[in-house]
Design a protein around this motif. Structure first.
Motif, PDB file in Angstrom:
ATOM      1  N   ASP A 208      36.368 102.676 -40.845  1.00  0.00           N
ATOM      2  CA  ASP A 208      36.603 101.208 -40.400  1.00  0.00           C
ATOM      3  C   ASP A 208      37.534 100.465 -41.318  1.00  0.00           C
ATOM      4  N   THR A 209      37.343 100.810 -42.757  1.00  0.00           N
ATOM      5  CA  THR A 209      38.404  99.978 -43.535  1.00  0.00           C
ATOM      6  C   THR A 209      39.675 100.591 -43.202  1.00  0.00           C
ATOM      7  N   ASP A 210      39.783 101.701 -43.078  1.00  0.00           N
ATOM      8  CA  ASP A 210      41.217 102.111 -42.680  1.00  0.00           C
ATOM      9  C   ASP A 210      41.838 101.672 -41.551  1.00  0.00           C
ATOM     10  N   ASN A 226      33.159  97.188 -38.021  1.00  0.00           N
ATOM     11  CA  ASN A 226      31.848  96.638 -38.204  1.00  0.00           C
ATOM     12  C   ASN A 226      32.447  95.514 -39.286  1.00  0.00           C
ATOM     13  N   HIS A 227      31.664  94.284 -39.121  1.00  0.00           N
ATOM     14  CA  HIS A 227      32.086  93.207 -39.688  1.00  0.00           C
ATOM     15  C   HIS A 227      31.944  93.115 -41.349  1.00  0.00           C
ATOM     16  N   TYR A 228      30.797  94.047 -41.922  1.00  0.00           N
ATOM     17  CA  TYR A 228      30.947  94.013 -43.293  1.00  0.00           C
ATOM     18  C   TYR A 228      32.004  94.546 -44.221  1.00  0.00           C
ATOM     19  N   TYR A 229      32.721  95.491 -43.273  1.00  0.00           N
ATOM     20  CA  TYR A 229      33.849  96.059 -44.045  1.00  0.00           C
ATOM     21  C   TYR A 229      35.092  95.064 -44.408  1.00  0.00           C
ATOM     22  N   PRO A 288      14.461  90.460 -50.880  1.00  0.00           N
ATOM     23  CA  PRO A 288      15.308  91.487 -50.605  1.00  0.00           C
ATOM     24  C   PRO A 288      16.186  91.286 -49.140  1.00  0.00           C
ATOM     25  N   GLN A 289      15.838  90.416 -48.276  1.00  0.00           N
ATOM     26  CA  GLN A 289      16.667  89.982 -47.464  1.00  0.00           C
ATOM     27  C   GLN A 289      17.957  89.423 -47.654  1.00  0.00           C
ATOM     28  N   ARG A 290      17.854  88.659 -48.743  1.00  0.00           N
ATOM     29  CA  ARG A 290      18.962  87.979 -49.470  1.00  0.00           C
ATOM     30  C   ARG A 290      20.097  88.947 -49.955  1.00  0.00           C
ATOM     31  N   PHE A 291      19.577  90.157 -50.456  1.00  0.00           N
ATOM     32  CA  PHE A 291      20.047  91.164 -50.989  1.00  0.00           C
ATOM     33  C   PHE A 291      21.016  91.731 -50.353  1.00  0.00           C
ATOM     34  N   PHE A 292      20.452  91.903 -48.913  1.00  0.00           N
ATOM     35  CA  PHE A 292      21.442  92.622 -47.757  1.00  0.00           C
ATOM     36  C   PHE A 292      22.802  91.715 -47.580  1.00  0.00           C
ATOM     37  N   ALA A 293      22.499  90.475 -47.541  1.00  0.00           N
ATOM     38  CA  ALA A 293      23.704  89.493 -47.248  1.00  0.00           C
ATOM     39  C   ALA A 293      24.452  89.232 -48.398  1.00  0.00           C
ATOM     40  N   GLU A 294      23.944  89.216 -49.454  1.00  0.00           N
ATOM     41  CA  GLU A 294      24.562  88.872 -50.837  1.00  0.00           C
ATOM     42  C   GLU A 294      25.279  89.903 -51.465  1.00  0.00           C
ATOM     43  N   LEU A 295      24.788  91.055 -51.370  1.00  0.00           N
ATOM     44  CA  LEU A 295      25.336  92.451 -52.139  1.00  0.00           C
ATOM     45  C   LEU A 295      26.085  93.052 -51.150  1.00  0.00           C
ATOM     46  N   THR A 296      25.631  93.352 -49.841  1.00  0.00           N
ATOM     47  CA  THR A 296      26.364  94.082 -49.017  1.00  0.00           C
ATOM     48  C   THR A 296      26.955  93.607 -47.780  1.00  0.00           C
ATOM     49  N   ASN A 297      26.844  92.208 -47.514  1.00  0.00           N
ATOM     50  CA  ASN A 297      27.489  91.460 -46.555  1.00  0.00           C
ATOM     51  C   ASN A 297      27.246  91.837 -45.103  1.00  0.00           C
ATOM     52  N   GLU A 298      25.745  92.119 -45.191  1.00  0.00           N
ATOM     53  CA  GLU A 298      25.033  92.320 -43.893  1.00  0.00           C
ATOM     54  C   GLU A 298      24.499  91.078 -43.511  1.00  0.00           C
TER      55      GLU A 298
END
Ligand code: FE
Length: 345
Positions: A208-210, A226-229, A288-298
């Protein structure tokens, strides 16, 4: 402690040799060990493991392997598998693991309350941990944004030679088309895939990044990713210039944006099913739910959780396709055949 695929076999032997602590069912205690098999290699997950260790005194050991290799490993190990929890990305891959009977059911009031019904298996075989959306990324100086509505826009004759997307063998595309078959019926989904393939700027190449980089480089004008890329590039000092002139379009038309999950389930032969339950419930708590958003952009799967992420804030709101993700697997084989007929390599 983490093991990659190279260390898998040795890791399995040494874990079997050293046992796995008590599983009294009365709660975790110092000296217990939880083994997580994961296809994810993200900071959010390492932060989750650390937080669980801190909160419970349980040692988390992780064994990592990419996507389908993880399933192969679990199948090969069978009843000797040391895995307590299985973590993987995309409901399509969770379905494959489910077909191989790798999960044990887990149903608790906490999980029912935390995870929306469409984001978990109806019998508790797996639970979404974090959400991702499949979006359009475009160059506003080359694409007339008024022509964008939903996924159908990618099939618009106006975009002939302008579309970039990764190969059809990728689970993200398979699950999207599985959702579109549910949404539109097979015939319309087939026509869509054929028309999109006819709009390709080039044969599918890379991840996706490509595709985002290809839009930035002018090789194509709109891409499906995918949005997080995109959010990861936005939040990265070194790469933010790359996406500064690009936009995300939310394909909200019809049933809304295709949202998928990373998910977790209890392994069928888990030595410590009680610890596995505690871990999955812990993953749905606020930090942990915040980790997904703040560290992995999910996006957190637990809707009440607030988080800080500048890129996600910029991307704004969207309408989620309410389809139950457990249904995506049912259309997987049809999606693959449809891609073949479409000439989407
Ligand atoms: Fe990904």
């Amino acid at each position: 402690m983490r093991f990659g695929i190279i260390g898998l076999f040795v890791a399995t032997l040494s874990l079997a040799a050293c046992g796995s602590g008590s599983s009294s069912g009365t709660g975790a205690s110092e000296g217990d060990m939880l083994v997580v098999f994961s296809s994810r290699h993200y900071d959010s997950d390492y932060a989750l493991y650390d937080a669980f260790e801190e909160a419970t005194g349980v040692e988390v050991r992780t064994i990592e392997a990419d996507g389908d290799l993880l399933v192969e490993r679990l199948k090969a190990d069978g009843a000797r598998s040391p895995a307590d929890v299985i973590v993987t990305v995309d409901a399509g891959r969770l379905w494959r693991a489910e077909q191989e009977e790798l999960f044990a059911p887990l149903v608790t009031d906490e999980l029912d309350a935390a995870v929306p019904a469409g984001m978990r298996h109806p019998d508790g075989l797996w639970y979404g941990l974090a959400k991702r959306a499949r979006v359009l990324v475009y160059a506003p100086d080359r694409i007339d944004a008024s022509k964008l509505t939903g996924y159908e826009s990618l099939a618009d004759p106006a975009f002939k030679g302008k579309v970039c997307v990764r190969s059809s063998g990728n689970i993200y595309n398979i699950s999207l088309v599985a959702a579109l078959i549910d949404r539109w019926g097979a015939e319309k989904a087939q026509k869509w895939a054929t028309d999109v393939a006819g709009n390709f700027a080039r044969d599918p190449l890379g991840g996706d990044t490509d595709q985002i980089k290809a839009v930035a480089a002018g090789e194509c004008d709109v891409a499906l990713v995918n949005h997080y890329y995109f959010a990861r590039l936005m939040n990265d000092e070194k790469n933010k210039n790359l996406v500064a002139d690009l936009e995300v379009f939310w394909p909200n038309a019809d049933a809304g944006v295709h949202v998928n999950v990373s998910g977790a389930g209890v392994a069928k032969h888990a030595p410590n099913p009680e610890l596995a339950r505690q871990f999955i419930e812990f993953a749905m708590t606020e930090q942990p739910q915040r980790f997904f958003a703040e560290l992995t952009n999910e996006y957190p799967v637990v809707e009440s959780v607030a988080y800080k992420n500048a890129a996600l804030e910029t991307l704004g709101e969207f309408t989620e396709d309410p389809i139950s993700l457990a249904k995506l697997g049912e259309n997987q084989a049809e999606a693959q055949q449809l891609f073949d007929r479409a000439g989407w390599p």
